[in-house]
Every structure is written in C-alpha cells, then in structure tokens.
Design a protein around this motif. Structure first.
Motif, PDB file in Angstrom:
ATOM      1  N   CYS A  54       3.267  31.346  -4.281  1.00 42.51           N
ATOM      2  CA  CYS A  54       3.293  30.686  -3.108  1.00 42.51           C
ATOM      3  C   CYS A  54       2.212  31.136  -1.905  1.00 42.51           C
ATOM      4  O   CYS A  54       2.043  30.546  -1.061  1.00 42.51           O
ATOM      5  CB  CYS A  54       4.525  30.236  -2.498  1.00 42.51           C
ATOM      6  N   ARG A  63      16.154  26.703   5.570  1.00 43.91           N
ATOM      7  CA  ARG A  63      17.049  27.844   6.199  1.00 43.91           C
ATOM      8  C   ARG A  63      16.420  29.324   6.162  1.00 43.91           C
ATOM      9  O   ARG A  63      16.513  30.044   7.015  1.00 43.91           O
ATOM     10  CB  ARG A  63      18.496  28.117   5.205  1.00 43.91           C
ATOM     11  N   THR A 112      24.174  16.545  -8.257  1.00 43.33           N
ATOM     12  CA  THR A 112      23.987  17.267  -7.109  1.00 43.33           C
ATOM     13  C   THR A 112      24.155  15.879  -6.089  1.00 43.33           C
ATOM     14  O   THR A 112      24.606  15.086  -6.390  1.00 43.33           O
ATOM     15  CB  THR A 112      22.417  17.525  -7.038  1.00 43.33           C
ATOM     16  N   ARG A 135      19.013  33.483  -4.634  1.00 40.87           N
ATOM     17  CA  ARG A 135      19.724  34.207  -3.819  1.00 40.87           C
ATOM     18  C   ARG A 135      19.103  35.121  -3.389  1.00 40.87           C
ATOM     19  O   ARG A 135      18.664  35.754  -2.143  1.00 40.87           O
ATOM     20  CB  ARG A 135      21.047  34.545  -4.358  1.00 40.87           C
ATOM     21  N   ASN A 147       9.038  22.080  -1.678  1.00 39.66           N
ATOM     22  CA  ASN A 147       7.954  23.143  -1.953  1.00 39.66           C
ATOM     23  C   ASN A 147       6.869  22.721  -2.855  1.00 39.66           C
ATOM     24  O   ASN A 147       7.296  22.831  -4.041  1.00 39.66           O
ATOM     25  CB  ASN A 147       9.122  24.342  -2.515  1.00 39.66           C
ATOM     26  N   ARG A 194      21.499  22.936   2.348  1.00 43.24           N
ATOM     27  CA  ARG A 194      21.319  24.053   1.703  1.00 43.24           C
ATOM     28  C   ARG A 194      19.575  24.320   1.839  1.00 43.24           C
ATOM     29  O   ARG A 194      19.160  25.522   1.644  1.00 43.24           O
ATOM     30  CB  ARG A 194      21.501  24.438   0.365  1.00 43.24           C
ATOM     31  N   ASN A 238      12.353  26.726   2.159  1.00 42.90           N
ATOM     32  CA  ASN A 238      13.700  26.256   2.557  1.00 42.90           C
ATOM     33  C   ASN A 238      13.832  26.332   3.997  1.00 42.90           C
ATOM     34  O   ASN A 238      13.438  27.333   4.523  1.00 42.90           O
ATOM     35  CB  ASN A 238      14.722  27.182   1.747  1.00 42.90           C
TER      36      ASN A 238
END
Ligand code: ACO
Length: 326
Positions: free
Chosen positions: A113, A258, A29, A219, A283, A37, A256
């Motif tokens: 969560c 985004r 990574t 995704r 997270n 991302r 995230n």
C-alpha cells in the motif's frame, strides 16, 4: 531548482460494486459491523477477465489526456502493485505495450500500500537528477483476486482500482517538496501472500492450506499503522521545513476510517482536513492515494497552490510520506 510536478491524474475502478449487504449474503458479517469497524460501505470488484494492466490502462489514458501528453513522449513507466497481471514480467511492460509508449522504460515496484508514494519518490529522484522527463506513475491493485471470499476477516476490507499520475520537471514552486520512505522487514509476516514466490511455490498442498490467499494480522497492523503514519507525517513535514498549518489536506492510505481518525487525533487535526473515500472503494492498496488525489483535484479540494500531505503504510511492513504542492 527543478522539481518533479504532478501535471495530471486519472483513475479507474471496475463497474461491478459489492456493498455490505451483498457481503452479508456471502459471509457471516453485517453492514453494521463493517461500517463501524472500517468505515467501508461498498467496493468495486473486477470480473474474472480483467487484470491490473486493464485498469492501469484506463487510468493512464485519462491522465495522459488530461495532461495533453502522447504515449510516445513518455520516457518512464512505473507501476506500483502487488497484484500485477503475472508474477512476472512486470505489469508496467504490459501497460507500455498497450499504451504504445515505445520510448519508455518500464518496471514494477513492490511496496504494497506504500507503493504509490515509493514510486513518487523514485520519480522525484529521476526528474530532479535530469535522467527522465515524462514519467507515468500508476498505483494499481486487484486484491479481491487474492482474498479468500469465505473469510470475513479479510474479504470485506478490499476493493480493486487504479490511479495514474504524470510527472514532469517544473521550475516553479509547485511539485513534490519531499518524500520519506521506511520499512521494517521484521514484521513482514503480519501481512503477506505466503504462497506463489520461491519460499512456498504453488503446490496442491499450499493451496489446500489456503496459503495462496492474502493473510493479515489486522489488530497488529492497526496499531503499527497509527504509530508510523503519525510519526511519518511529522517527519516528512520537518524534512520540508513545514508544519501541519502549511498543508491544506492530508491524503492518507484508505485502509480503515478508524486508523485515519486515530492519526487525526494524534496530530490534533479535525477530520475535515483529511480526504476520505474509504466508504466507496474500501482498501485498493497501492491505488488508494492516486485515486484520492484524482478525486480531490476533480472536486476542487486541492487547487493550484494547495499543498497535500500524503501518508501511507503497507505490507513489508513499509511506510511512506510525501508533501506535494499543486
Ligand atoms: N464481520 C463480523 N465480524 C468480524 C468480521 C466481519 N467482517 N471480521 C472480523 N470479525 C470479528 C472477529 O472474528 C472478532 O471476533 P472474536 O472477538 O469473536 O474473535 C471480532 O470481529 C473482533 O475482531 P478484531 O480483530 O478485534 O476487530 P478490529 O476492531 O481490530 O477490526 C480490522 C478488524 C478491521 C481488520 C482492523 O483490525 C483493521 O482494519 N486492521 C488493519 C487492516 C489491514 O491490515 N489492512 C491492510 C493494510 S495494508 C494494505 O493496505 C495492503
């Protein structure tokens, strides 16, 4: 009307920090990929001897001290977690013993969560009904213990942490103005820890197949998260008879950047109305919202009289929203 009021907060994260450059040495990574991302830069990671109740204890002591409350005054301890000390008994019971909170009933709740806001809703109902008066609610997760550190798709996303809040009855306008919970079990397999329950008990074969690690379909969850978090913000505000203009700060689950940006865009709000600390902690699952609340209070972002809109999504899949006035 009696409302459940958050009188104090606390948080705890482990000392050890792993940043994106450290991760570059572990998996294939880059700092750039993770930042672009996810918005994450570093995460706090527990050592092998630290378990959920250890972090929960530190966060709880801070919240008790800030609230001027003795452990013996607590009559309920709720711990939202999916990575407790043991499969059972409940981490809440272990925490109760460590605190010396002899008069408190204690149980865990599992909503991934969304667990903290689910717990907030339970605490709200207990307090409004008069059943319990001094409630300790903790969100704690140590998901770095259940991710596969050779899998770049998951190991970069999580950190460990605990956030604690004390709730008491309040006759004034401040308190939990409303909560809204939801679930869709048809999507349970998008985010799960397949092995360790009664469906796939622990076995050599299950471990060989890596079923004891956290699995996620990033995704799909991303799309789901943006949709349900946006809708939940609208729905919980409507339930409270409020609009976005009535809340000072949105405190979203930090999975995230985004996802948060996409929700902001759909709500038509600038990002400076959102509290974000995903770059520091990644997270932390059930802990993201109580940690964010603690930091927002400490930094003076949420002051007395301010309203916060809390919103989350997580495994289950679950989602939850809440409006809190300080
Ligand atoms: N470093 C470099 N490349 C990576 C990494 C990484 N750490 N992780 C994945 N990639 C690659 C993938 O292999 C893929 O490569 P390919 O195209 O050659 O197959 C490529 O990056 C793109 O993958 P995507 O899945 O399309 O990447 P995306 O932009 O969707 O981001 C992410 C992935 C970060 C997981 C995002 O989908 C997400 O945040 N989803 C939600 C996360 C989530 O579920 N969190 C848990 C929520 S619930 C709870 O909090 C417990």
């Amino acid at each position: 009307m009696v409302r459940a009021h958050i009188v104090s907060t606390g948080m705890a994260v482990p000392e050890k920090i792993i940043n994106n450059f450290d991760l570059e040495k572990i998996v294939d990574t880059t700092d750039q990929w993770i930042r672009e991302r996810t918005g994450m830069f570093e995460r706090h990671v527990t050592d092998k001897d630290t378990a959920a109740s250890d972090l929960a204890l530190l966060a709880s002591r801070q919240a008790l001290e800030m609230g001027g409350i003795e452990p013996r005054e607590l009559d309920a301890i709720l711990v939202a977690t999916i990575s407790g000390d043991y499969a059972w008994p409940a981490t809440a019971c272990i925490l109760q013993h460590k605190l010396g909170a002899k008069n408190a009933m204690a149980f865990d709740l599992s909503a991934a969560c969304s667990g903290y806001i689910y717990g907030l809703s339970v605490a709200q109902a207990y307090i409004e009904s008069g059943l319990y008066k001094n409630i300790l609610l903790v969100g704690v997760d140590l998901l770095t213990k259940v991710v596969d550190w050779t899998d770049r798709n998951t190991c970069v996303l999580f950190g460990d942490g605990a956030g604690a809040t004390i709730l008491q009855p309040n006759g004034s306008a401040a308190g939990i103005l409303g909560t809204l919970l939801g679930a869709d079990g048809s999507t349970a397999d998008l985010l799960c820890q397949p092995c360790g329950g009664s469906r796939v008990p622990i076995s050599e074969e299950a471990i060989r197949e890596k079923k004891h690690f956290l699995y996620l379909n990033g995704r799909e969850i991303f799309k789901h998260a943006v949709r349900v978090m946006t809708q939940t913000c609208h729905d919980v505000l409507k339930q409270c008879g409020l609009t976005l203009d009535d809340v000072k700060t949105v405190v979203p689950h930090q999975a995230n950047i985004r996802i948060i940006e996409a929700v902001a865009q759909r709500l038509g709000l600038p990002m400076d109305r959102f509290f974000v600390n995903v770059e520091k902690y990644a997270n932390t699952s059930a802990a993201t919202i109580p940690i964010a609340l603690h930091e927002a209070r400490e930094q003076g972002i949420l002051q007395s009289g301010d309203r916060a809109l809390l919103v989350s999504f997580g495994g289950g899949l679950t989602w939850a929203g809440g409006v809190v006035q300080f």
